[in-house]
Motif scaffolding. Structure first.
Motif, PDB file in Angstrom:
ATOM      1  N   THR A  77       0.626   6.102  -0.838  1.00 32.25           N
ATOM      2  CA  THR A  77      -0.220   7.159  -1.050  1.00 32.25           C
ATOM      3  C   THR A  77      -0.479   7.494  -2.572  1.00 32.25           C
ATOM      4  O   THR A  77      -1.270   7.918  -2.956  1.00 32.25           O
ATOM      5  CB  THR A  77       0.104   8.050  -0.294  1.00 32.25           C
ATOM      6  OG1 THR A  77       1.404   8.585  -0.543  1.00 32.25           O
ATOM      7  CG2 THR A  77      -0.337   7.695   1.024  1.00 32.25           C
ATOM      8  N   HIS A  86      -6.171   1.041   1.170  1.00 30.43           N
ATOM      9  CA  HIS A  86      -5.138   1.302   0.384  1.00 30.43           C
ATOM     10  C   HIS A  86      -3.938   2.082   1.188  1.00 30.43           C
ATOM     11  O   HIS A  86      -3.309   2.938   0.441  1.00 30.43           O
ATOM     12  CB  HIS A  86      -5.065   1.455  -0.865  1.00 30.43           C
ATOM     13  CG  HIS A  86      -5.721   0.293  -1.790  1.00 30.43           C
ATOM     14  ND1 HIS A  86      -6.752   0.267  -2.497  1.00 30.43           N
ATOM     15  CD2 HIS A  86      -5.025  -0.952  -1.800  1.00 30.43           C
ATOM     16  CE1 HIS A  86      -7.101  -0.816  -3.072  1.00 30.43           C
ATOM     17  NE2 HIS A  86      -6.008  -1.768  -2.657  1.00 30.43           N
ATOM     18  N   LEU A 103       0.271   1.788  -5.648  1.00 31.51           N
ATOM     19  CA  LEU A 103       0.378   0.480  -4.889  1.00 31.51           C
ATOM     20  C   LEU A 103       1.373  -0.297  -5.542  1.00 31.51           C
ATOM     21  O   LEU A 103       0.905  -0.788  -7.044  1.00 31.51           O
ATOM     22  CB  LEU A 103      -1.284  -0.216  -4.909  1.00 31.51           C
ATOM     23  CG  LEU A 103      -2.264   0.894  -4.642  1.00 31.51           C
ATOM     24  CD1 LEU A 103      -3.446   0.113  -4.821  1.00 31.51           C
ATOM     25  CD2 LEU A 103      -2.171   1.391  -3.063  1.00 31.51           C
ATOM     26  N   ARG A 104       2.314  -0.550  -4.995  1.00 31.95           N
ATOM     27  CA  ARG A 104       3.526  -1.320  -5.706  1.00 31.95           C
ATOM     28  C   ARG A 104       3.306  -2.675  -5.568  1.00 31.95           C
ATOM     29  O   ARG A 104       3.353  -3.263  -4.393  1.00 31.95           O
ATOM     30  CB  ARG A 104       4.866  -0.807  -5.082  1.00 31.95           C
ATOM     31  CG  ARG A 104       5.013   1.063  -5.312  1.00 31.95           C
ATOM     32  CD  ARG A 104       6.115   1.400  -4.692  1.00 31.95           C
ATOM     33  NE  ARG A 104       6.412   2.802  -4.996  1.00 31.95           N
ATOM     34  CZ  ARG A 104       5.677   3.821  -4.352  1.00 31.95           C
ATOM     35  NH1 ARG A 104       5.226   3.628  -3.199  1.00 31.95           N
ATOM     36  NH2 ARG A 104       5.706   4.962  -4.928  1.00 31.95           N
ATOM     37  N   PHE A 148      -1.314  -6.012   0.754  1.00 26.26           N
ATOM     38  CA  PHE A 148      -2.934  -6.102   0.468  1.00 26.26           C
ATOM     39  C   PHE A 148      -3.255  -5.991  -1.188  1.00 26.26           C
ATOM     40  O   PHE A 148      -2.398  -5.787  -1.876  1.00 26.26           O
ATOM     41  CB  PHE A 148      -3.710  -4.999   1.101  1.00 26.26           C
ATOM     42  CG  PHE A 148      -5.239  -5.129   1.466  1.00 26.26           C
ATOM     43  CD1 PHE A 148      -5.569  -6.355   2.019  1.00 26.26           C
ATOM     44  CD2 PHE A 148      -6.081  -4.379   0.269  1.00 26.26           C
ATOM     45  CE1 PHE A 148      -7.046  -6.279   1.973  1.00 26.26           C
ATOM     46  CE2 PHE A 148      -7.392  -4.870   0.476  1.00 26.26           C
ATOM     47  CZ  PHE A 148      -7.970  -5.689   1.277  1.00 26.26           C
ATOM     48  N   PRO A 158       0.721  -1.164  -0.141  1.00 19.68           N
ATOM     49  CA  PRO A 158       0.034   0.092   0.028  1.00 19.68           C
ATOM     50  C   PRO A 158       0.902   1.203   0.167  1.00 19.68           C
ATOM     51  O   PRO A 158       1.908   1.419   0.543  1.00 19.68           O
ATOM     52  CB  PRO A 158      -0.784  -0.134   1.215  1.00 19.68           C
ATOM     53  CG  PRO A 158      -0.858  -1.533   1.743  1.00 19.68           C
ATOM     54  CD  PRO A 158       0.634  -1.944   1.190  1.00 19.68           C
ATOM     55  N   GLU A 167       8.128   3.198  -9.078  1.00 17.50           N
ATOM     56  CA  GLU A 167       8.778   2.321  -8.050  1.00 17.50           C
ATOM     57  C   GLU A 167      10.410   2.032  -8.416  1.00 17.50           C
ATOM     58  O   GLU A 167      11.035   0.841  -8.402  1.00 17.50           O
ATOM     59  CB  GLU A 167       8.209   0.994  -8.144  1.00 17.50           C
ATOM     60  CG  GLU A 167       7.786   0.292  -9.536  1.00 17.50           C
ATOM     61  CD  GLU A 167       6.650  -0.866  -9.296  1.00 17.50           C
ATOM     62  OE1 GLU A 167       7.172  -1.994  -9.725  1.00 17.50           O
ATOM     63  OE2 GLU A 167       5.495  -0.811  -8.907  1.00 17.50           O
TER      64      GLU A 167
END
Lengths: 657, 296
Positions: A244, B15, A247-248, A362, A242, B86
């Protein structure tokens, strides 16, 4: 346009594979991409790429079993001939990527190493550390750069595809694109246009997808008349970190290498997870699915994690939903060698070392199984006819779609490590088709068509720039859309939520017309480009919601509890047998009714018109997916008897009854 | 086994969204802006609401959404490059508090703890600014062209697997192959200097491209390209054109320009052993020079 020329939109794995092969076959390619192609979203794929290999073959594996796992995992919603062709090509695709220099992990003898992924019992997945997508993409990027130097490829990086250009007969004759630096428009006449533009995760606000995955290119083709298939099938990846802004992804390979998912048996147990004894840990996937354990297919893992947190109240944290993904029992040295890349991501973004502490994860929106409807020509042996003009062609002649943005390979649920294969395969496989399209070029002058489309796009752009006084903020509206879609159209779907959500999205689409742009400039205006992309999210959001609303069943990633088929309850053998018979009847009836592709075409004001098409299941008859179902063994027994009878009667179809 | 869920999950709770507990805390940012290529640059201050665990990307997202400067003026949103978030695509390189790094993996908490309350964002200095924090990094990819950073396969027909490679060789090659062309190494390299070529009015696009390429090639090719050359020279098929790569590396703009400052390896977000590649390239260049001497 003197020489044969193909316009490829998107420079991820599929677009680059197509470009590489087309250039090799002597066709000039214009390659358009929102970002330098080396930065495409394919770099985010971590775990690996599937194919049958020498090792699994000796354990009883073959291409047919890979096909079977893929269609079974996909709940039989995909046409089988393209999947057969893809799995047949699997070993060749991996060999090719190996020759291109992809640093696949090696065994001590120097052969390619493989790992096991979800939805199969074989170690089919070749991998390069934990950045397999990046490594595959780079290998193709390098080959395309080489062709660029030779002059056969021209890259248009930082360009946005705005619309296909269709002639009076409905044939696609090229496209109009916009330079994201100078904001100028340009016509791209071509013998064929190929969309390789990936998924649409940004419709869900935050997802595991990159910021370019807005789905806008596909939406623009859809609004121009292309059909969209199976839109409601959105893969929610079971394990993401999770965050902000995004969502990696935490790759399935973490479980492939032995990672275990668990929660404390005591809700929100305050103890340090490492100090919680085995007896107080609930390894719920292993207990509920002893055969596949932590490697059940993604849709199932996702629902179980969701269920354990929301229904059983066993989330490890109180104010946030998450479960533990634990690697701490595996030696650090092994983790570094096999999973280094993804563990670094966790460490970098969470500030915690997953080699020492179980990760908190998650589910998150991850992949669009649906996409542009594409055709194929079936061969006598059940695969595809190579070079057929129909392969990968949308319903608009001359417009093709490959990679994640087509709907063709993954049915209702994609198996891990199959997407890299489908992307590279469809890119390579479409090339001979496009060469044949170029061989039948249509000669007439199209300049008027292009001028008209450029004018239309300029007009749209000007209109957006003039909206400085609207009362809607595009970024806030995007967040609202994302929150709504995440709430109603991900893991659990209910009609009483989907119906009002559809109306909400229609209202949002109207509100979008009042979006104020805060940048009215004509140089690198990211604000207006985003606002445009947001506007194009609504037609796709609508077809996702409408498709989900209409589909009253559970299939793969589409889970509607009101229409779930529960397991057996009887324990006495005869009663259990009767129940199993009834279960199979119900399953057959449902197959008859719902084993169909959802086809959306864009109606007025962006509302979808939904129809259904039969699925070609001629190779492997549909059968129930019984992963972990109570009474699954009894149901399987009945089902097998019926299937045997059906084959005896020359009719190996599951939807008989 | 899965029960019908009656629970409605709030997307934010699921999330990692957090409530308004931190609404009063803010993050102050100073951005060096530039409206167009070749234009004047100027500083602008912004202030956004703080959230736990936020990175520089989420700060920029908030600035884009508000489109207001700290003093409440309506301003155009700050432009910046990003994609994967990422740290694997290489898009979002910028100078953050004076250091070249990726915006996505720059966590606000850490920046504030290390450098104080205000965060400073500047575009990379070694590339022409397109707008605000967006720079034109075409030259990076030009470096890869120059050193022929590819395996020269005949074609994509099925010719069986690639060469066998020992685990040691793979483990040596893999880190080099994770280079995402972010440009951190060249930003930090004292020998890599900015080359900005502006198109003339009387020039065609092709003429301009040619002139620009020549200007790029005259400058240092950069640590990233040297490292890629070593990656492909170590590959059993890749090394079949090793001589061509050495030729490129020993021409103008080649390995001899490296001043051994070792800044590159210190700033590489992927910890790629760039100086090891450079040392190898240096040794290979010496061998190559001697070989050429005897071949004459």
């Amino acid at each position: 346009m003197s020489q044969p020329s193909v316009l490829v939109i998107g420079g991820g794995l599929a677009g680059l594979a197509a470009t590489m092969r087309l250039a090799e076959l002597g066709v000039h390619v214009d390659l358009v991409s929102l970002v330098p192609v080396k930065r495409s979203h394919s770099v985010c794929a971590q775990g690996g790429i599937n194919s049958v290999n020498a090792l699994t073959r000796q354990q009883g594996d073959n291409e047919w079993k890979h096909l079977d796992d893929t269609v079974y995992g996909g709940d039989f919603l995909q046409h089988q001939p393209p999947v057969k062709e893809m799995t047949d090509w699997g070993p060749r695709v991996i060999d090719l990527m190996d020759r291109l220099g992809v640093p696949f992990n090696r065994t001590s003898e120097g052969f390619r190493d493989q790992r096991r992924f979800g939805g199969t019992l074989y170690k089919r997945t070749a991998f390069a550390g934990a950045t397999t997508g990046q490594q595959l993409l780079y290998a193709l990027d390098e080959q395309v750069r080489r062709r660029e130097v030779e002059g056969l490829v021209k890259k248009w990086e930082f360009w946005d595809f705005l619309a296909p250009v269709l002639d009076e007969s409905g044939r696609c004759r090229g496209a109009v694109c916009q330079d994201l630096v100078t904001m100028q428009f340009r016509s791209f006449p071509a013998d064929a246009v190929v969309l390789a533009t990936g998924g649409n995760g940004l419709i869900y606000g935050r997802s595991t997808m990159s910021m370019v995955c807005t789905g806008s290119a596909v939406s623009r083709a859809y609004q121009a008349g292309a059909w969209y298939g199976n839109g409601e099938f959105i893969q929610v990846h079971p394990t993401a970190i999770p965050g902000t802004d995004k969502l990696r992804l935490m790759s399935e390979s973490a479980r492939g290498e032995g990672g275990r998912v668990w929660v404390p048996r005591i809700p929100q147990d305050p103890r340090d997870p490492r100090s919680i004894p085995e007896a107080d840990r609930y390894y719920f996937l292993e207990e509920r699915y002893p055969k596949y354990g932590n490697l059940v297919p993604r849709d199932i893992a996702t629902r179980e994690i969701f269920d354990i947190c929301t229904n059983e109240g066993l989330s490890v944290e109180k104010d946030r939903l998450s479960v533990y993904l634990d690697l701490t029992h595996i030696p650090r040295e092994t983790l570094d060698r096999k999973l280094g890349g993804i563990l670094e991501i966790y460490e970098k973004f969470q500030g915690v070392d997953p080699r020492d502490t179980p990760m908190k994860i998650f589910p998150a929106v991850h992949y669009s199984m649906g996409g542009l409807w594409v055709d194929y020509e079936k061969s006598a042996t059940g695969g595809l006819v190579e070079g057929s003009l129909r392969n990968q062609q949308t319903n608009l002649p001359g417009l093709y779609a490959i990679g994640e943005c087509d709907y063709q390979y993954h049915g209702a649920n994609r198996l891990g490590a199959n997407s890299l294969l489908s992307c590279i395969f469809s890119g390579l496989f479409v090339a001979p088709t496009l060469v044949n399209v170029c061989g039948r070029r249509v000669g007439d002058d199209t300049s008027r068509l292009f001028e008209a489309e450029v004018r239309r796009q300029e007009e749209r752009h000007r209109e957006l720039l003039s909206r400085t006084s609207g009362d809607e903020n595009p970024y806030a509206l995007h967040q609202e859309l994302g929150n709504l879609m995440t709430r109603v159209a991900t893991v659990v779907r209910r009609n009483d939520q989907l119906a009002p959500a559809y109306d909400d999205v229609c209202r949002m689409a109207e509100r979008w017309k009042r979006c104020a742009v805060s940048d009215t400039g004509s140089w690198t205006n990211q604000n207006v480009v985003f606002t445009k992309a947001l506007g194009d999210m609504f037609p796709i959001a609508k077809l996702i919601l409408k498709g989900a609303l209409l589909r009253d069943e559970c299939r793969g990633a589409h889970f509607k509890p009101a229409f779930a088929m529960p397991g057996l309850v009887a324990t006495e053998p005869e009663a259990r047998r009767r129940e199993a018979e009834q279960w199979c009847d119900a399953f057959a009836a449902n197959t008859n009714k719902w084993l169909k592709s959802t086809i959306a075409s864009c109606g007025p004001s962006g509302d979808p018109v939904i129809s259904y098409q039969d699925v070609d299941t001629s190779l492997i008859p549909p059968r129930p997916r019984l992963y972990g179902l109570v009474g699954g063994d009894a149901i399987e027994e009945v089902w097998k008897e019926r299937a045997a009878k059906a084959v005896g009667g020359k009719q190996a179809v599951g939807a008989g009854a | 086994m899965i029960k019908a869920s009656e629970t409605v999950v709030d997307a934010d709770a699921a999330h990692g969204g957090h409530g308004d507990g931190n609404a009063t805390r803010t993050v102050r940012v100073r951005v060096l802006r530039q409206d167009v290529a070749g234009g004047e640059s100027y500083w602008e201050r912004h202030e956004v609401a703080y959230e736990p665990n936020m990175n520089v990307i989420s700060v920029l997202q908030k600035i884009a959404a508000s489109a207001k400067s700290q003093d409440g003026r309506r301003v155009a949103p700050v432009a910046w490059d990003c994609c994967c978030l990422e740290e694997v695509c290489g898009s979002c390189t910028m100078l953050i508090n004076g250091r070249t790094r990726m915006a996505c993996s720059s966590l606000v908490d850490r920046l504030m703890a290390e450098d104080g309350e205000e965060i400073e964002l500047r575009p990379m200095s070694k590339f022409p600014v397109v707008r605000d924090l967006v720079v034109d990094r075409k030259r990076l990819f030009g470096g890869l062209e120059k050193v022929k950073a590819w395996v020269p396969v005949e074609g994509s027909y099925d010719l069986g697997p690639g060469p066998r490679i020992s685990p040691e060789e793979q483990e040596d090659a893999y880190p080099l192959s994770t280079c995402m062309s972010c440009g951190c190494c060249v930003e930090a390299c004292p020998q890599y200097t900015k080359v900005e070529v502006v198109r003339r009015d009387d020039e065609t696009e092709a003429e301009f491209e040619k002139r620009r390429k020549a200007a790029f090639n005259a400058g240092f090719v950069g640590p990233h390209a040297v490292s890629q050359a070593m990656l492909f020279n170590a590959h059993p098929t890749g090394r079949m054109i090793a001589d061509e790569r050495m030729e490129a590396l020993t021409r103008q703009g080649g390995i001899q320009m490296c001043g051994n400052a070792q800044n590159c390896v210190a700033v590489c977000p992927k910890s790629i052993p760039l100086t090891r590649s450079i040392a190898r390239a240096g040794r290979a260049a010496t061998v190559w020079a001697i070989k050429k001497l005897f071949d004459r």
